[in-house]
Design an enzyme around this catalytic site. Structure first.
Site, PDB file in Angstrom:
ATOM      1  N   GLY A 183      19.219 -11.391  11.628  1.00  0.00           N
ATOM      2  CA  GLY A 183      19.485 -12.732  11.113  1.00  0.00           C
ATOM      3  C   GLY A 183      20.735 -12.834  10.267  1.00  0.00           C
ATOM      4  N   ASP A 243      14.307  -8.236  11.311  1.00  0.00           N
ATOM      5  CA  ASP A 243      14.887  -8.637  10.029  1.00  0.00           C
ATOM      6  C   ASP A 243      13.755  -8.844   9.040  1.00  0.00           C
ATOM      7  OD1 ASP A 243      16.347 -10.282   7.923  1.00  0.00           O
ATOM      8  OD2 ASP A 243      17.943 -10.086   9.409  1.00  0.00           O
ATOM      9  N   ALA A 266      22.466  -3.108  11.691  1.00  0.00           N
ATOM     10  CA  ALA A 266      23.317  -3.939  10.839  1.00  0.00           C
ATOM     11  C   ALA A 266      22.652  -4.319   9.528  1.00  0.00           C
ATOM     12  CB  ALA A 266      23.715  -5.210  11.593  1.00  0.00           C
ATOM     13  N   SER A 272      29.130   0.125   9.408  1.00  0.00           N
ATOM     14  CA  SER A 272      29.553   0.502   8.060  1.00  0.00           C
ATOM     15  C   SER A 272      30.637  -0.448   7.563  1.00  0.00           C
ATOM     16  CB  SER A 272      30.037   1.954   8.051  1.00  0.00           C
ATOM     17  OG  SER A 272      30.255   2.404   6.726  1.00  0.00           O
ATOM     18  N   LYS A 331      34.458  -0.385   2.410  1.00  0.00           N
ATOM     19  CA  LYS A 331      34.108  -0.073   1.017  1.00  0.00           C
ATOM     20  C   LYS A 331      33.473   1.312   0.885  1.00  0.00           C
ATOM     21  CE  LYS A 331      33.749  -4.861  -0.484  1.00  0.00           C
ATOM     22  NZ  LYS A 331      34.445  -5.378   0.715  1.00  0.00           N
ATOM     23  N   VAL A 388      34.768  -9.797   6.877  1.00  0.00           N
ATOM     24  CA  VAL A 388      34.775 -10.769   7.962  1.00  0.00           C
ATOM     25  C   VAL A 388      34.749 -12.170   7.364  1.00  0.00           C
ATOM     26  CG1 VAL A 388      33.798  -9.359   9.796  1.00  0.00           C
ATOM     27  CG2 VAL A 388      32.278 -10.464   8.182  1.00  0.00           C
ATOM     28  N   LEU A 389      35.614 -13.017   7.903  1.00  0.00           N
ATOM     29  CA  LEU A 389      35.713 -14.384   7.400  1.00  0.00           C
ATOM     30  C   LEU A 389      34.455 -15.170   7.751  1.00  0.00           C
ATOM     31  CD1 LEU A 389      39.386 -15.031   8.498  1.00  0.00           C
ATOM     32  CD2 LEU A 389      38.589 -15.012   6.139  1.00  0.00           C
ATOM     33  N   SER A 404      31.356 -14.643   6.649  1.00  0.00           N
ATOM     34  CA  SER A 404      30.069 -13.966   6.542  1.00  0.00           C
ATOM     35  C   SER A 404      29.388 -14.355   5.233  1.00  0.00           C
ATOM     36  CB  SER A 404      30.268 -12.447   6.594  1.00  0.00           C
ATOM     37  OG  SER A 404      30.984 -12.006   5.451  1.00  0.00           O
TER      38      SER A 404
END
Length: 639
Positions: free
Chosen positions: A299, A322, A372, A415, A418, A458-459, A461
């Site tokens: 999700g 999830d 994820a 991953s 960071k 990621v833009l 998120s």
């Protein structure tokens, strides 16, 4: 029914062509008596010619062509069938009676009439279906066009295809101009739409329309010209005046449906992104098609996009796992709506719960697992290191063990950059999770192939900087950032997932290749202050005047610059936009004893001890992978 009407219409055309050819060849003029006599004399020939043409249509399958979608490609079969019909008819006529019953020029005239009348009939059907063609003659029939004007941006081949789709779609837009970088296209027209000299001409059209309270839109079809090329500030001004920014949907968004809209709204995140990397989907389809795929964190931002893309690539069965009820419900409903025939199953499970994970894996027997699920917010994880350990480290260990036990062919761990030289808890636990997967890669007794894919921000998120900036701008400011020089790597969610799938396909296609971490090429890092200024401009505001930008100072655990590879690793290119990273020190990996010790401390809830142990074990993993010296582990009851 429709096919029968086409056959009848084609036969009628052939009858008329034969009688007409006979009439013209006889030289008796076009008087009513001449037409009647020609019909009486040639009707038998006309029926034979029509029957012969019908047989050739069946043989060459030209009767199956869709007339409402006819194009230049369909003209060839029509011409071929007509000429063959005339040639065969001529051969039979000479064989039977030396052609004595027909004027010699008849069979030269007949195919010309047959082809001309057939093309006229097909064109009429196409015009009736093509709304744009009907509007082209609207001034003569008193019709008016009240659709919104649309500027189309893209390469000419793509523009031509788009204009045809738009004409058939019923979208409430009329093409008002084309902006292209295709050479030689200036000062011309395409399907009645003028090709503009440059973007400035397009802006002038839209500004003039908005001055008259008429809304318009710009649609971007490809990466030949992007919104960034048009200028963020100018686009922002147009947006505030009601001009919509649109784009053509990708194949993933269409989900294989032919009736999807031909345009989508641009999300602001997409307007800020660099042009995405375009890769062939052949290897992805080979990886996923017909396979059973399980996604943890299904999700979330990345997990849900993985679900969309593997569904669009034709996976055989999709398992969504999830621990967030609403997120799981939302993605499950979306998959059901867009891919209603896809077999799927959802699990409201937490990756911390090993027993439930094993149950799900045993029941579903997935071929591929995308892990994820993670806790990713840096400041929150600084305050809650125990939670970070339990999800990011222990959860990854649980998923990896469950994959091995269920004989999963391939497990992929998502991953982050960071994890490179991490000064914060979130990055450190993700680096330890990478080491967990490395331990499974090099361990004995399992047949599962493991991969790690590492990428940056990621833009769009959940928890990313852009939604935060948007909320601040919509409140009237100020926009806050932690440091004027802070930089980050960015890509859109769909692009990141596409590259994750390519990395997986690359790894699966080279089972004997050295194991390591796959790193996505994120392009050049972006200054966050520049991102803020661009976003303010897209709202039609002026940075520093309409919306203030405030610097608040670096947060705990935050770095000025992110890297994709650290000093203990070696990187080499292994594919388009893909690098393989390996440790300089062989054998650096997590052990089961390390994971158990981390879990024990985390479940006791002592954040200080958990944080200290995280970095102690990280130092060991990054040197020799030695777990000697750790305090004896007290067995604990695991959920």
């Amino acid at each position: 029914m429709i096919r029968g009407l086409k056959v009848a219409a084609r036969a009628g055309v052939r009858v008329v062509a034969m009688i007409g050819g006979y009439l013209v060849a006889s030289g008796n003029g076009l008087t009513p008596d001449a037409i009647l006599n020609a019909t009486q004399d040639a009707w038998v020939f006309a029926l034979v010619f029509a029957a012969l043409g019908f047989a050739l249509d069946l043989f060459f399958r030209t009767d199956r062509a869709l007339w409402r979608y006819v194009s230049i490609v369909d003209v060839g079969p029509i011409v071929r069938t007509s000429l063959l019909s005339a040639a065969v008819f001529l051969a039979f006529s000479f064989f039977l009676e030396r052609g004595a019953s027909l004027p010699r020029s008849t069979l030269l005239i007949v195919p010309v009439l047959d082809i001309g009348l057939t093309l006229a009939l097909v064109l009429l059907r196409r015009i009736l279906h093509d709304k744009e063609a009907l509007r082209a003659i609207a001034p003569f029939v008193g019709a008016s066009d009240e659709r919104k004007p649309l500027i189309v941006v893209g390469a000419m081949d793509r523009v031509e295809t788009f204009l045809r789709e738009l004409a058939r779609s019923g979208e409430a837009y009329r093409p008002a101009g084309i902006v292209t970088d295709t050479r030689g296209a200036a000062t011309r027209e395409l399907r009645g739409v003028p090709v503009l000299s440059n973007a400035t001409a397009a802006f002038e059209i839209l500004e003039d329309l908005t001055d008259h309270a008429i809304e318009g839109a710009i649609v971007f079809l490809d990466d030949s010209l992007t919104p960034v090329d048009f200028g963020v500030e100018r686009l922002g001004q147009l947006r505030t005046r009601g001009v919509h920014l649109l784009r053509a949907p990708s194949l993933v968004e269409m989900g294989g449906k032919a009736d999807e809209p031909v345009m989508r709204k641009f999300e602001l995140e997409e307007l800020l992104a660099r042009p995405p990397v375009r890769l062939a989907d052949g290897p992805l389809r080979a990886l996923v098609a017909g396979k059973r795929v399980l996604v943890t964190g299904a999700g979330g931002s990345i997990g849900s996009e993985i679900c969309r893309q593997v569904a669009s690539l034709g996976c055989g069965h999709l398992v969504l796992l999830d621990n967030s009820e609403f997120s799981l419900f939302r993605i499950d409903q979306e998959i059901e709506h867009r891919w209603p025939t896809l077999s799927r199953r959802e699990y409201l499970y937490d990756v911390r719960n090993k027993a439930l994970l094993n149950e799900a894996f045993a029941a579903e027997r997935p071929d591929i697992v995308f892990h994820a699920a993670a806790l990713k917010h840096v400041p929150l994880m600084e305050r809650h290191p125990c939670e970070s350990v339990l999800t990011n480290v222990v959860g990854t260990w649980n998923v990896a063990e469950a994959a091995n036990a269920a004989d999963v062919k391939h497990m992929v761990f998502i991953s982050t950059d960071k994890a490179v030289d991490p000064p914060n808890v979130m990055g450190a636990t993700k680096r330890l999770a990478e080491a967990v997967v490395r331990a499974q890669q090099t361990g004995d007794g399992g047949t599962t192939r493991f991969s790690v894919v590492r990428f940056g921000n990621v833009l769009g998120s959940a928890g990313s900087v852009v939604p935060t900036f948007r909320a601040q701008i919509e409140r009237g400011g100020p926009v806050t950032l932690t440091h004027p020089d802070i930089e980050r790597y960015f890509m859109t969610i769909p692009e990141a997932v596409q590259l994750v799938l390519h990395a997986t396909a690359h790894s699966a296609g080279q089972p004997d290749a050295p194991l390591g971490v796959f790193v996505l090429d994120m392009g050049k890092p972006v200054k966050i202050i520049d991102l803020a200024r661009q976003l303010i401009g897209l709202y039609g505001k002026i940075p520093g005047k309409d919306i203030e930008i405030e610097v608040t100072g670096l947060r705990p655990g935050e770095k000025l610059f992110e890297e994709l590879v650290d000093s203990s690793e070696v990187a080499e290119m292994c594919g388009q936009s893909l690098m393989r990273v390996t440790d300089r020190i062989e054998g650096a990996r997590m052990t089961e004893r390390m994971v158990q010790k981390l879990e024990q401390v985390a479940r006791q809830g002592d954040n200080a001890d958990a944080r200290a142990l995280i970095f102690e074990i990280l130092a060991r993993v990054r040197t020799v992978g030695d777990d000697r010296g750790l305090a004896e582990v007290v067995p604990i009851k695991r959920a």
